[in-house]
Design an enzyme around this catalytic site. Structure first.
Site, PDB file in Angstrom:
ATOM      1  N   GLY A  89      10.390  81.545  56.928  1.00  0.00           N
ATOM      2  CA  GLY A  89      10.604  81.154  58.461  1.00  0.00           C
ATOM      3  C   GLY A  89      11.749  81.860  59.086  1.00  0.00           C
ATOM      4  N   ARG A  90      12.765  82.399  58.372  1.00  0.00           N
ATOM      5  CA  ARG A  90      13.695  82.902  58.693  1.00  0.00           C
ATOM      6  C   ARG A  90      14.534  84.016  57.812  1.00  0.00           C
ATOM      7  NH1 ARG A  90      19.101  79.244  58.111  1.00  0.00           N
ATOM      8  NH2 ARG A  90      18.829  78.215  56.228  1.00  0.00           N
ATOM      9  N   ASP A 249       8.855  74.766  46.870  1.00  0.00           N
ATOM     10  CA  ASP A 249       9.220  75.971  47.404  1.00  0.00           C
ATOM     11  C   ASP A 249      10.678  76.546  47.028  1.00  0.00           C
ATOM     12  OD1 ASP A 249       9.820  73.979  49.474  1.00  0.00           O
ATOM     13  OD2 ASP A 249      10.762  75.515  50.381  1.00  0.00           O
TER      14      ASP A 249
END
Length: 484
Positions: A89-90, A249
């Protein structure tokens, strides 16, 4: 561009569902504030180039190397026990560098902007957490614990809104790969068996190529990952490291420590220690880390079930057998490490009781974890509560008797202890001090000094009281925070 720099991206050979082509967001004013010249040399990178104006453009993502395809990786995961779709996501993977020793490493930008997996986040990072990851990951490297590394930190010229406004930053992270337990969960949950098989084959070739031609290679694969993680978690426990967010994750298949968000090192020893502000139930407390690693690996085993055997019942049985080995593997690594910390070369039936008794006394008398073992190594005591205890004096007698039973000399025993008992760790108050000066005053001298000391944590010739002294009472209730 520097013609000697070449990045590959073998991840692109996987089915396209595993990634999205993604350019890093451009930033207004990139400035290199930390460059890891030691790591750059290990990777065969040209430090002069990357510290130049042109090199900074590459490190910030403002300019992409020719013939490369940056990507954001797709994965899922259990976060605090709940399954969700995730992904980078980043972060953006620029590509892979292959060293002269034929070792392959990912070069990833963390904090490089939004991706299709951002889930509403801004995709950015702030300076403090990126510097923190630099410090802790280099500290782990010094301690000899497998870890992702930090190649560089850059400020971006942006102002990022969190609880307050903070300077924006990008971390350039180096890893053997970013393939996670959650990557396999993603494949199992959302893709078909052929795509899961493609991921497994790619991962085996990249990290466990010696088993690729074996029969039951997927079982061997699971076994090797379980073994690597058991050794890794034992390493954490032996130095008092608390990861803080052991979601699936955040467990990579290569067996490296990754994602230094709300992590910290224990000062006063207590098994229930939690630092992370978001771990309100203590799920990832120090004492729970082995159990949670086993839980995460069980999720990997579940994801691999379609590959383990054509018969579902047999496949589940294989998965369970492999996961059941984690506990014994972990305890073997941990007890072996604890014996070394006590200067013991060989196994003895009294060792377990000796180790457990010491840990119990450390809890009772609120002993500093690192300094207890440093003191034993130096045959000294700097902790008054412990030394004034009759119980501890009795324990010392038992320990000395146990050492004298060995064929190896006491001098050899001391040298063994020096090799595994660090004199320094990234003490939380020293890390915070360095971050405060860097972020508030753009003064990196405290950080530079700390990182320099952490590169040689087993140096008993040059002890520095400033870095070995535990925090005062003001450190009680210390909390760490996720950078997002």
């Amino acid at each position: 561009m520097n013609p000697s720099i070449r990045l590959e991206n073998t991840y692109l050979t996987l089915p396209e569902e595993f990634y999205t082509a993604q350019l890093p967001s451009k930033v207004p004013s990139p400035n290199l504030v930390k460059w890891n010249s030691t790591l750059a040399k290990e990777l065969g990178l040209d430090s002069d180039f990357f510290q130049s104006k042109e090199g900074v453009l590459v490190l910030s993502g403002n300019q992409v190397l020719e013939d490369t395809t940056p990507i954001a990786e797709a994965y899922a995961g259990h976060q605090f026990g709940y399954f969700t779709m995730l992904g980078d996501g980043r972060a953006v993977l620029l590509g892979e560098i292959v060293t002269k020793d034929e070792e392959r490493y990912d070069i990833q930008l963390k904090g490089s902007g939004r991706t299709p997996y951002s889930r509403g986040g801004d995709g950015k990072a702030t300076l403090g957490p990126m510097l923190r990851e630099y410090i802790i990951s280099e500290g782990m490297k010094g301690l000899g614990i497998p870890s992702t590394r930090s190649l560089a930190v850059l400020t971006t010229g942006e102002t990022i809104l969190r609880e307050t406004t903070l300077p924006g930053a990008i971390l350039v992270r180096v890893a053997k790969s970013h393939i996670r337990v959650g990557t396999f969960q993603f494949a199992n949950q959302f893709l078909d068996t052929e795509e899961l098989k493609a991921l497994a084959d790619y991962t085996i070739k990249r990290h466990y190529k010696e088993i690729f031609e074996k029969e039951e290679k997927y079982r061997h694969f699971l076994h090797e990952v379980v073994k690597k993680q058991a050794k890794l978690i034992a390493g954490w426990q032996l130095v008092g490291f608390i990861h803080g967010v052991m979601n699936t994750d955040n467990m990579v298949i290569s067996g490296e420590t990754i994602d230094y968000g709300p992590c910290a090192f224990m000062d006063t020893y207590h098994p229930e220690t939690v630092f992370s502000s978001i771990d309100t139930e203590g799920r990832y407390a120090y004492q729970n880390q082995p159990k949670m690693a086993s839980w995460d690996l069980a999720r990997l085993a579940e994801a691999l079930v379609p590959l383990l055997h054509d018969n579902m019942e047999k496949a589940i049985e294989i998965a369970q057998e492999e996961i059941n080995q984690f506990s014994n593997l972990y305890l073997t690594f941990w007890y072996d490490g604890m014996r070394k910390k006590l200067g013991l070369f060989h196994e003895n039936e009294m060792d377990e009781d000796l180790i457990r008794a010491l840990l119990g006394l450390m809890v009772k008398y609120e002993a500093d974890y690192t300094n207890t073992f440093r003191d034993l190594t130096l045959n000294q005591t700097t902790q008054p509560n412990l030394i004034s205890s009759t119980e501890y004096q009795q324990w010392l007698d038992l320990w000395q008797d146990r050492r004298k039973q060995q064929e190896e000399s006491l001098d050899d025993s001391r040298k063994l202890m020096e090799s595994v008992n660090p004199t320094v760790i990234p003490r939380n108050h020293r890390v915070e001090e360095a971050l405060e000066r860097a972020v508030t005053n753009q003064d990196y001298s405290a950080m530079d000094s700390l990182v320099s000391v952490l590169q040689n944590p087993y140096d008993y010739e040059n002890l520095n009281d400033y870095y070995v002294t535990p925090p005062g009472e003001t450190a009680c209730g210390y909390r760490t925070f996720c950078g997002t």
